[in-house]
Design a protein around this motif. Structure first.
Motif, mmCIF file in Angstrom:
data_model
loop_
_atom_site.group_PDB
_atom_site.id
_atom_site.type_symbol
_atom_site.label_atom_id
_atom_site.label_comp_id
_atom_site.label_asym_id
_atom_site.label_seq_id
_atom_site.Cartn_x
_atom_site.Cartn_y
_atom_site.Cartn_z
ATOM 1 N N SER A 43 0.816 -1.224 0.000
ATOM 2 C CA SER A 43 0.000 0.000 0.000
ATOM 3 C C SER A 43 0.845 1.268 0.000
ATOM 4 C CB SER A 43 -0.964 -0.002 1.191
ATOM 5 O OG SER A 43 -1.870 -1.079 1.098
ATOM 6 N N THR A 314 -2.975 17.483 2.024
ATOM 7 C CA THR A 314 -3.391 16.238 2.671
ATOM 8 C C THR A 314 -2.221 15.565 3.387
ATOM 9 O OG1 THR A 314 -2.966 14.893 0.688
ATOM 10 C CG2 THR A 314 -5.192 15.797 0.948
ATOM 11 N N THR A 316 -1.234 11.579 4.218
ATOM 12 C CA THR A 316 -1.567 10.184 3.970
ATOM 13 C C THR A 316 -0.802 9.309 4.963
ATOM 14 O OG1 THR A 316 0.204 9.678 2.392
ATOM 15 C CG2 THR A 316 -1.763 10.748 1.525
ATOM 16 N N TYR A 335 -1.866 -1.339 4.284
ATOM 17 C CA TYR A 335 -3.077 -0.521 4.425
ATOM 18 C C TYR A 335 -2.687 0.932 4.218
ATOM 19 C CZ TYR A 335 -6.741 2.253 6.609
ATOM 20 O OH TYR A 335 -7.716 3.205 6.846
ATOM 21 N N TYR A 337 -4.330 5.070 4.137
ATOM 22 C CA TYR A 337 -5.392 6.050 4.283
ATOM 23 C C TYR A 337 -5.048 7.215 3.378
ATOM 24 C CZ TYR A 337 -8.089 9.888 6.298
ATOM 25 O OH TYR A 337 -8.927 10.968 6.471
ATOM 26 N N PRO A 339 -6.814 10.500 2.021
ATOM 27 C CA PRO A 339 -7.925 11.453 1.934
ATOM 28 C C PRO A 339 -7.888 12.228 0.638
ATOM 29 C CG PRO A 339 -6.230 12.305 3.386
ATOM 30 C CD PRO A 339 -5.808 10.910 3.018
#
Length: 354
Positions: A43, A314, A316, A335, A337, A339
């Motif tokens: 990821s 942002t 991350t 994983y 994240y 946005p």
């Protein structure tokens, strides 16, 4: 793992193919998925322990930790699907979900102990998207004299990166790279007008290309055995596209095509731990300055319009890990994240990312 990779020949060819189902509306602006299968599986959290030539993209300082030459060839097939509802509401329509081919290639070679040079040719930004049912946007009551309805957009960005890395100390390395960008942009639209000189509907197309220059740098610190801390930086770049605009059947309304797409500065901070001989984990936090996309001006022939973007910066967050199940099998997971930098009120199908 690094201690096992030494068993291979001094020159290795690693071909990776990855498939990514991308949902840009959920984040990451114009950025494409990680450029290698290892990065996709983790990821994007692949900056601490990347140990081949693809470090040019993830963390160029890690090149100095390599003892062998490496060649990495990677191809990602990315498919994007989106649903667009024009503000303040109305009938939604969907993208065609086209597949995009994103090739990447890297080569790195140690020149001396602790000094390595490399070259990467990658596709870090840009894809293509087309829309079904664009006629649903047409609202004669709200339409200006000429309403431009975009239905297809594509941007291809190639980044040619010569890079070098060296050891400053036994536990500290530094790397730098020069990013030479070339890009092509194409936008297609339907122009709708209730009166002369433009007919009720007419297809238009704008296409142009651009060159840009940026840089990247990184530090890798080994505070103790089995641990790594990394700091990465990639400069932003503005690509000024210039080319031709054509409105079918109306040569007097055709002419120059000009626009600018801005890509952000980014800073990453990562940490990795070797839990055992066979298990690594790492985390990566990145800040991306997407607020450079405050607006975008589009010139098509004699007409010019400025579109407000008002994108947000942002942060991350990604976690990734590798388990060497056997000498020939690596199991990876991650994983992230991500946005979205795009406010709902300025989202538009005009841009390649929506």
């Amino acid at each position: 793992m690094k201690n096992k990779s030494k068993r291979f020949a001094s020159f290795s060819l690693i071909c990776t193919v990855s498939v990514a189902l991308v949902a840009p509306a959920l984040g990451d602006g114009y950025r494409n998925p990680p450029p290698t299968a290892e990065g996709v599986a983790k990821s994007g959290a692949n900056a601490a322990f990347v140990d081949d030539a693809s470090a040019i993209s993830y963390n160029v300082a890690n090149l100095a930790l390599q003892t062998n030459s490496s060649l990495v060839v990677a191809a990602t097939f990315a498919r994007t699907e989106n649903t667009y509802t024009p503000p303040p509401g109305g009938t939604s329509f969907e993208s065609d979900g086209d597949w995009n081919f994103l090739p990447n290639i890297y080569f790195a070679m140690p020149v001396s102990d602790g000094f390595t040079v490399g070259l990467g040719i990658t596709t870090p930004y840009g894809q293509g998207i087309s829309w079904e049912g664009f006629g649903a946007l047409l609202n004669p009551a709200a339409a200006p004299p000429i309403l431009t309805v975009p239905y297809e957009a594509s941007a291809r960005v190639i980044d040619i990166t010569p890079a070098a890395a060296m050891k400053l100390m036994d536990n500290l390395t530094i790397g730098i790279g020069l990013d030479i960008y070339y890009s092509q942009l194409e936008l297609k639209a339907v122009n709708v007008s209730p009166s002369f000189p433009v007919p009720p509907t007419a297809n238009s197309k704008g296409e142009g290309d651009a060159w840009g220059l940026g840089a990247n740098a990184a530090l890798t610190w080994l505070p103790s055995e089995g641990q790594r801390a990394v700091l990465t930086f990639k400069s932003g770049v503005e690509l000024d596209y210039k080319g031709d605009f054509e409105l079918n059947g109306f040569p007097t309304l055709s002419g120059d095509f000009e626009t600018t797409i801005k890509y952000p500065n980014s800073v990453g901070l990562g940490y990795g731990i070797q839990l055992s001989e066979d298990i690594q984990i790492e985390a990566l936090v990145e800040w991306l300055q997407w607020s450079v996309n405050d607006s975008q001006t589009l010139t098509t022939g004699a007409a010019s319009q400025t579109v407000p973007n008002n994108w947000d910066d942002t942060f991350t967050l990604g976690f990734g890990g590798t388990w060497m199940a056997t000498d020939g099998l690596a199991v990876r997971a991650g994983y992230a994240y991500l946005p979205s930098p795009i406010p709902d009120e300025t989202i538009t199908p005009l841009l390649v990312d929506t």
